[in-house]
Write an enzyme that holds these catalytic residues in place. Structure first.
Site, PDB file in Angstrom:
ATOM      1  N   ASN A 198       0.803  -1.221   0.000  1.00 19.28           N
ATOM      2  CA  ASN A 198       0.000   0.000   0.000  1.00 19.28           C
ATOM      3  C   ASN A 198       0.842   1.280   0.000  1.00 19.28           C
ATOM      4  O   ASN A 198       0.303   2.375   0.019  1.00 19.28           O
ATOM      5  CB  ASN A 198      -0.994   0.009   1.167  1.00 19.28           C
ATOM      6  CG  ASN A 198      -0.311   0.004   2.514  1.00 19.28           C
ATOM      7  OD1 ASN A 198       0.858  -0.356   2.625  1.00 19.28           O
ATOM      8  ND2 ASN A 198      -1.037   0.383   3.548  1.00 19.28           N
ATOM      9  N   CYS A 199       2.156   1.151  -0.061  1.00 21.18           N
ATOM     10  CA  CYS A 199       3.059   2.309  -0.129  1.00 21.18           C
ATOM     11  C   CYS A 199       2.969   2.932  -1.523  1.00 21.18           C
ATOM     12  O   CYS A 199       3.091   2.243  -2.535  1.00 21.18           O
ATOM     13  CB  CYS A 199       4.487   1.856   0.163  1.00 21.18           C
ATOM     14  SG  CYS A 199       5.746   3.094  -0.192  1.00 21.18           S
ATOM     15  N   ASP A 200       2.743   4.231  -1.597  1.00 16.11           N
ATOM     16  CA  ASP A 200       2.595   4.910  -2.883  1.00 16.11           C
ATOM     17  C   ASP A 200       3.844   4.766  -3.764  1.00 16.11           C
ATOM     18  O   ASP A 200       3.734   4.587  -4.972  1.00 16.11           O
ATOM     19  CB  ASP A 200       2.273   6.395  -2.684  1.00 16.11           C
ATOM     20  CG  ASP A 200       0.869   6.616  -2.164  1.00 16.11           C
ATOM     21  OD1 ASP A 200       0.008   5.718  -2.351  1.00 16.11           O
ATOM     22  OD2 ASP A 200       0.612   7.685  -1.570  1.00 16.11           O
ATOM     23  N   LYS A 240       3.948   1.334  -5.176  1.00 12.25           N
ATOM     24  CA  LYS A 240       2.956   1.236  -6.253  1.00 12.25           C
ATOM     25  C   LYS A 240       3.497   1.841  -7.546  1.00 12.25           C
ATOM     26  O   LYS A 240       3.352   1.261  -8.625  1.00 12.25           O
ATOM     27  CB  LYS A 240       1.659   1.942  -5.854  1.00 12.25           C
ATOM     28  CG  LYS A 240       0.856   1.215  -4.803  1.00 12.25           C
ATOM     29  CD  LYS A 240      -0.381   2.032  -4.452  1.00 12.25           C
ATOM     30  CE  LYS A 240      -1.150   1.443  -3.301  1.00 12.25           C
ATOM     31  NZ  LYS A 240      -2.311   2.267  -2.928  1.00 12.25           N
TER      32      LYS A 240
END
Length: 115
Positions: free
Chosen positions: A10-12, A15
């Site tokens: 879920n880390c931008d 991603k």
């Protein structure tokens, strides 16, 4: 080239890195710190290659929640213990290729490195 990308899904930044690799058609294995764990020897190898200061994510909320005493007393041993206990404190993504390790994502750097 065998490439392993380490991080948290879920880390931008992770991603963005995964989207970039997918768009470039570069195969990779994804290792989720939280789900798959983190081997202390692997972390030590990254520390040896990059330095604990570069690996420790000081801008994340997990680090900011530490007490002032914990932040002031940081050294190689205590930073490693924190990163093993709370992998969210590791700057992401960590990328391993044959004999090479890096941390962070930059599309320009990756274009030169992996193209």
């Amino acid at each position: 080239m065998a490439l392993t990308l380490y991080g948290i899904p879920n880390c931008d930044t992770v991603k963005k890195a995964r989207r970039w690799l997918d768009a470039a058609g570069i195969p990779y294995a994804f290792h989720d710190f939280r789900k798959d764990g983190l081997d202390p020897g692997k972390l030590q190898g990254w520390i040896d290659a990059l330095g604990w200061e570069k690996l420790l994510n000081r801008s994340g909320t997990t680090f900011r929640k530490l007490s002032d005493e914990q932040k002031a007393g940081l050294g190689a041993g205590s930073a490693k213990a924190l990163m093993l206990d709370q992998p969210a404190m590791i700057k992401r993504p960590v990328v391993e290729t044959a004999g090479d390790v890096s941390v962070g994502f930059s599309a320009d750097e990756w274009q030169q490195r992996f193209a």
